[in-house]
Design a protein around this motif. Sequence first.
Motif, PDB file in Angstrom:
ATOM      1  N   ALA A   1      60.727 -43.162 -14.080  1.00  0.00           N
ATOM      2  CA  ALA A   1      59.901 -43.152 -12.869  1.00  0.00           C
ATOM      3  C   ALA A   1      59.008 -41.920 -12.805  1.00  0.00           C
ATOM      4  O   ALA A   1      57.801 -42.023 -12.528  1.00  0.00           O
ATOM      5  N   SER A   2      59.568 -40.748 -13.072  1.00  0.00           N
ATOM      6  CA  SER A   2      58.748 -39.528 -13.003  1.00  0.00           C
ATOM      7  C   SER A   2      57.820 -39.415 -14.209  1.00  0.00           C
ATOM      8  O   SER A   2      56.720 -38.858 -14.103  1.00  0.00           O
ATOM      9  N   TRP A   3      58.236 -39.965 -15.346  1.00  0.00           N
ATOM     10  CA  TRP A   3      57.424 -39.928 -16.563  1.00  0.00           C
ATOM     11  C   TRP A   3      56.101 -40.661 -16.361  1.00  0.00           C
ATOM     12  O   TRP A   3      55.031 -40.148 -16.725  1.00  0.00           O
ATOM     13  N   VAL A   4      56.136 -41.848 -15.770  1.00  0.00           N
ATOM     14  CA  VAL A   4      54.895 -42.595 -15.543  1.00  0.00           C
ATOM     15  C   VAL A   4      54.150 -42.094 -14.307  1.00  0.00           C
ATOM     16  O   VAL A   4      52.908 -42.117 -14.268  1.00  0.00           O
ATOM     17  N   ALA A   5      54.888 -41.612 -13.302  1.00  0.00           N
ATOM     18  CA  ALA A   5      54.233 -41.113 -12.086  1.00  0.00           C
ATOM     19  C   ALA A   5      53.416 -39.853 -12.381  1.00  0.00           C
ATOM     20  O   ALA A   5      52.328 -39.660 -11.826  1.00  0.00           O
ATOM     21  N   ARG A   6      53.941 -38.998 -13.265  1.00  0.00           N
ATOM     22  CA  ARG A   6      53.257 -37.750 -13.594  1.00  0.00           C
ATOM     23  C   ARG A   6      51.866 -38.013 -14.175  1.00  0.00           C
ATOM     24  O   ARG A   6      50.921 -37.270 -13.932  1.00  0.00           O
ATOM     25  N   MET A   7      51.737 -39.091 -14.951  1.00  0.00           N
ATOM     26  CA  MET A   7      50.459 -39.428 -15.582  1.00  0.00           C
ATOM     27  C   MET A   7      49.659 -40.437 -14.759  1.00  0.00           C
ATOM     28  O   MET A   7      48.551 -40.807 -15.125  1.00  0.00           O
ATOM     29  N   ARG A   8      50.219 -40.879 -13.613  1.00  0.00           N
ATOM     30  CA  ARG A   8      49.561 -41.893 -12.793  1.00  0.00           C
ATOM     31  C   ARG A   8      49.220 -43.132 -13.608  1.00  0.00           C
ATOM     32  O   ARG A   8      48.113 -43.694 -13.517  1.00  0.00           O
ATOM     33  N   THR A   9      50.171 -43.550 -14.412  1.00  0.00           N
ATOM     34  CA  THR A   9      49.975 -44.729 -15.264  1.00  0.00           C
ATOM     35  C   THR A   9      49.747 -45.966 -14.407  1.00  0.00           C
ATOM     36  O   THR A   9      50.531 -46.241 -13.486  1.00  0.00           O
ATOM     37  N   PRO A  10      48.689 -46.738 -14.662  1.00  0.00           N
ATOM     38  CA  PRO A  10      48.442 -47.956 -13.884  1.00  0.00           C
ATOM     39  C   PRO A  10      49.623 -48.922 -13.970  1.00  0.00           C
ATOM     40  O   PRO A  10      50.308 -49.007 -14.991  1.00  0.00           O
ATOM     41  N   GLU A  11      49.842 -49.675 -12.905  1.00  0.00           N
ATOM     42  CA  GLU A  11      51.010 -50.541 -12.822  1.00  0.00           C
ATOM     43  C   GLU A  11      51.048 -51.576 -13.945  1.00  0.00           C
ATOM     44  O   GLU A  11      52.134 -51.905 -14.458  1.00  0.00           O
TER      45      GLU A  11
ATOM     46  N   LEU B   1      57.743 -47.610 -32.072  1.00  0.00           N
ATOM     47  CA  LEU B   1      58.082 -47.861 -30.671  1.00  0.00           C
ATOM     48  C   LEU B   1      57.643 -46.698 -29.789  1.00  0.00           C
ATOM     49  O   LEU B   1      57.043 -46.905 -28.719  1.00  0.00           O
ATOM     50  N   LEU B   2      57.932 -45.483 -30.229  1.00  0.00           N
ATOM     51  CA  LEU B   2      57.560 -44.317 -29.432  1.00  0.00           C
ATOM     52  C   LEU B   2      56.047 -44.219 -29.254  1.00  0.00           C
ATOM     53  O   LEU B   2      55.556 -44.001 -28.135  1.00  0.00           O
ATOM     54  N   GLN B   3      55.278 -44.389 -30.333  1.00  0.00           N
ATOM     55  CA  GLN B   3      53.819 -44.290 -30.215  1.00  0.00           C
ATOM     56  C   GLN B   3      53.270 -45.361 -29.272  1.00  0.00           C
ATOM     57  O   GLN B   3      52.321 -45.124 -28.515  1.00  0.00           O
ATOM     58  N   THR B   4      53.876 -46.545 -29.300  1.00  0.00           N
ATOM     59  CA  THR B   4      53.412 -47.647 -28.452  1.00  0.00           C
ATOM     60  C   THR B   4      53.566 -47.307 -26.979  1.00  0.00           C
ATOM     61  O   THR B   4      52.618 -47.457 -26.188  1.00  0.00           O
ATOM     62  N   VAL B   5      54.754 -46.857 -26.589  1.00  0.00           N
ATOM     63  CA  VAL B   5      54.965 -46.580 -25.169  1.00  0.00           C
ATOM     64  C   VAL B   5      54.209 -45.326 -24.730  1.00  0.00           C
ATOM     65  O   VAL B   5      53.739 -45.237 -23.581  1.00  0.00           O
ATOM     66  N   GLU B   6      54.049 -44.366 -25.626  1.00  0.00           N
ATOM     67  CA  GLU B   6      53.276 -43.160 -25.291  1.00  0.00           C
ATOM     68  C   GLU B   6      51.818 -43.518 -25.003  1.00  0.00           C
ATOM     69  O   GLU B   6      51.221 -43.022 -24.037  1.00  0.00           O
ATOM     70  N   LEU B   7      51.238 -44.368 -25.831  1.00  0.00           N
ATOM     71  CA  LEU B   7      49.832 -44.740 -25.641  1.00  0.00           C
ATOM     72  C   LEU B   7      49.641 -45.611 -24.406  1.00  0.00           C
ATOM     73  O   LEU B   7      48.650 -45.466 -23.681  1.00  0.00           O
ATOM     74  N   LEU B   8      50.590 -46.493 -24.143  1.00  0.00           N
ATOM     75  CA  LEU B   8      50.501 -47.298 -22.925  1.00  0.00           C
ATOM     76  C   LEU B   8      50.572 -46.405 -21.689  1.00  0.00           C
ATOM     77  O   LEU B   8      49.865 -46.650 -20.705  1.00  0.00           O
ATOM     78  N   ARG B   9      51.399 -45.404 -21.735  1.00  0.00           N
ATOM     79  CA  ARG B   9      51.523 -44.495 -20.585  1.00  0.00           C
ATOM     80  C   ARG B   9      50.287 -43.631 -20.411  1.00  0.00           C
ATOM     81  O   ARG B   9      49.844 -43.367 -19.295  1.00  0.00           O
ATOM     82  N   ASP B  10      49.708 -43.158 -21.508  1.00  0.00           N
ATOM     83  CA  ASP B  10      48.640 -42.158 -21.459  1.00  0.00           C
ATOM     84  C   ASP B  10      47.581 -42.509 -22.499  1.00  0.00           C
ATOM     85  O   ASP B  10      47.825 -42.399 -23.704  1.00  0.00           O
ATOM     86  N   ALA B  11      46.412 -42.912 -22.038  1.00  0.00           N
ATOM     87  CA  ALA B  11      45.350 -43.344 -22.952  1.00  0.00           C
ATOM     88  C   ALA B  11      44.844 -42.229 -23.854  1.00  0.00           C
ATOM     89  O   ALA B  11      44.201 -42.496 -24.876  1.00  0.00           O
ATOM     90  N   SER B  12      45.142 -40.979 -23.519  1.00  0.00           N
ATOM     91  CA  SER B  12      44.677 -39.862 -24.345  1.00  0.00           C
ATOM     92  C   SER B  12      45.671 -39.486 -25.441  1.00  0.00           C
ATOM     93  O   SER B  12      45.423 -38.581 -26.231  1.00  0.00           O
ATOM     94  N   HIS B  13      46.802 -40.187 -25.496  1.00  0.00           N
ATOM     95  CA  HIS B  13      47.795 -39.899 -26.534  1.00  0.00           C
ATOM     96  C   HIS B  13      47.235 -40.244 -27.911  1.00  0.00           C
ATOM     97  O   HIS B  13      46.601 -41.281 -28.087  1.00  0.00           O
ATOM     98  N   VAL B  14      47.465 -39.363 -28.880  1.00  0.00           N
ATOM     99  CA  VAL B  14      47.054 -39.628 -30.259  1.00  0.00           C
ATOM    100  C   VAL B  14      48.270 -39.940 -31.120  1.00  0.00           C
ATOM    101  O   VAL B  14      48.413 -41.037 -31.647  1.00  0.00           O
TER     102      VAL B  14
END
Length: 257
Positions: free
Chosen positions: A201-211, A156-169
């Motif tokens: 809100a700040s977690w996704v805003a910091r990375m400018r995650t697409p809507e 679950l954690l890896q899934t949401v991390e990668l969705l938020r940030d494409a550079s996550h490994v």
Amino acid sequence: MKQHALAAQQFGTTAAAYLTSAVHAQGQDLQRLGAMVRKTPTCRALDVGCGAGHASFALAAAGAQVTALDLSPDMLAIVAQEAQARGLQGLQTCQGQADELPFADARFDLVVTRFSAHHWPDVSAALREMRRVVRPDGALIVIDAVAPESPLCDTLLQTVELLRDASHVRDYRVSEWVALLEQAGFAAPDTDVWTLTMDFASWVARMRTPELRVQAIRDVLAKAPQEARYAMNIQADGSFDLPVAWMQTHAGSKRAN
């Protein structure tokens, strides 16, 4: 786009946000780094994947001669500007990547990486490089988000991390870190683990995650199994608790091949 270029691009556009991020700019781990350095007045330290420079600032403020290394020139510009504003004369920046450190063997007394390793494409190679550049009597400190040992929560954690940030490994488990460090020629680390609450809100805003991806993350979290929701303390707004570890080690008795 290759992983190194992707990470540099992702963080080049968000550099200023990471300088002011409370998650990155605060923490007892920064105070702990400073306390360590104050015991070693002539400490030469390397901050690998320095990001906006918070670990570098803590080390330099305590008296270390610090080299802050990062892939992103935009991040390094922020670090240099902020170091000058803080009057930290003992801090210099260097562009480079963790798995090809541009330094001589045994150059540093202390090597630190904070909230960066989960973006590296080859952690094993990076750790071998850190083993090479740290003095035989020196120390390595890894501070990073870590995955729960539970496969359910890990996925679950890896899934949401990668969705938020494409550079996550990967956020590695502590057990994985222990194995990786030992394979690179370090001793088993002394480890402390705590949690940070990720305000959605700040977690996704910091990375400018697409809507579109923001909505996907919300959907994944909302439909997560009850066991995972409880373990990660997932809130109605999507905020959740992220495990973070301090892993401190030194060179083992035998150098890795």
